[in-house]
Design an enzyme around this catalytic site. Sequence first.
Site, PDB file in Angstrom:
ATOM      1  N   ILE A 136       0.872  -1.167   0.000  1.00 16.68           N
ATOM      2  CA  ILE A 136       0.000   0.000   0.000  1.00 16.68           C
ATOM      3  C   ILE A 136       0.914   1.224   0.000  1.00 16.68           C
ATOM      4  O   ILE A 136       2.063   1.152   0.425  1.00 16.68           O
ATOM      5  CB  ILE A 136      -0.987   0.026   1.194  1.00 16.68           C
ATOM      6  CG1 ILE A 136      -0.254  -0.107   2.534  1.00 16.68           C
ATOM      7  CG2 ILE A 136      -2.031  -1.063   1.057  1.00 16.68           C
ATOM      8  CD1 ILE A 136      -1.195  -0.065   3.739  1.00 16.68           C
ATOM      9  N   ASP A 137       0.413   2.333  -0.504  1.00 21.45           N
ATOM     10  CA  ASP A 137       1.234   3.531  -0.656  1.00 21.45           C
ATOM     11  C   ASP A 137       1.764   4.027   0.684  1.00 21.45           C
ATOM     12  O   ASP A 137       1.179   3.763   1.741  1.00 21.45           O
ATOM     13  CB  ASP A 137       0.425   4.656  -1.314  1.00 21.45           C
ATOM     14  CG  ASP A 137      -0.006   4.319  -2.728  1.00 21.45           C
ATOM     15  OD1 ASP A 137       0.693   3.517  -3.378  1.00 21.45           O
ATOM     16  OD2 ASP A 137      -1.039   4.857  -3.179  1.00 21.45           O
TER      17      ASP A 137
END
Length: 304
Positions: A136-137
């Site tokens: 995930i970012d």
Amino acid sequence: MIRELTVDQEDGIRIDRYLSGCCEDLSRSYLQKILKDGGVKVGGKVVKSNYKVVSGDTISLEVPDAVEPEIAAEPMDLDILYEDPDIILINKPKGMVVHPAAGHYTGTLVNGLMYHCRGDLSGINGVMRPGIVHRIDMDTTGVLIVCKNDKAHNDIAEQLKVHSITRKYYAIVHGVLKEDDGTVNAPIGRHPVDRKKMSINEKNGKEAVTHYHVLRRFRRFTLVECQLETGRTHQIRVHMASIGHPLLGDQVYGPAKCPFAGLQGQTLHAGVLGIRHPSTGEYMEFAAPLPEYFENLIKKLEND
């Protein structure tokens, strides 16, 4: 190592910019050095950084063999949601990079996992990304699954591939959504001009489906739950922006100026992750509570 690339409808873009978008693992300055040293050929002829690519060009990029740095194990206060001999579920905080890369060799989740798991992580994705099966970012918070062995890694990777994993995200988006529910079904691929961004790409993109449900409406914003069928890079951010409702704080796909001072990146939280356990086959679901900054934003919007 030689990388072969074929240009597809990218006419007129400088080759250093084109390569920067295609080779995310290599910095633009490093690519320019390779170009300067004669390591890039088009049609068998050496070109420099100012060469403009043409559709159909065949590019040969000679990348010197890299010596991967040793990833240090670092003690960290990890928010562990669940752990057993096969998997570990982490609630990732905002601002933490998942795995080491250029510019981020310390302080990443992998550094902390190396210490906590004593190196007992799957090796399928190499020494830079041990245990990492999905990401995930940096500014996205929430549930992330990490695999401790290759058997678990292969099993979870297959579940991701066939889209059988439950993934629910919570986001605050600009504007007030009229419908309670909706679906964005639009392929996502590299942006045709800015190669570091993703965009709706009907011709060269990959299938991407996001279902959204309105949880609360505010005067200028909406709190939504997004459930992913697919897991493309920046999927929720691109899809919500494509229907005119970019994520609050997302300066890549939304307004350049954030209405809330001090907000770091997009307001996006991976709240729920459901999997079939790689050893038992039992369906298990894990949830991470909304982070404090997210809760505080909701309170501000309630009082707006």
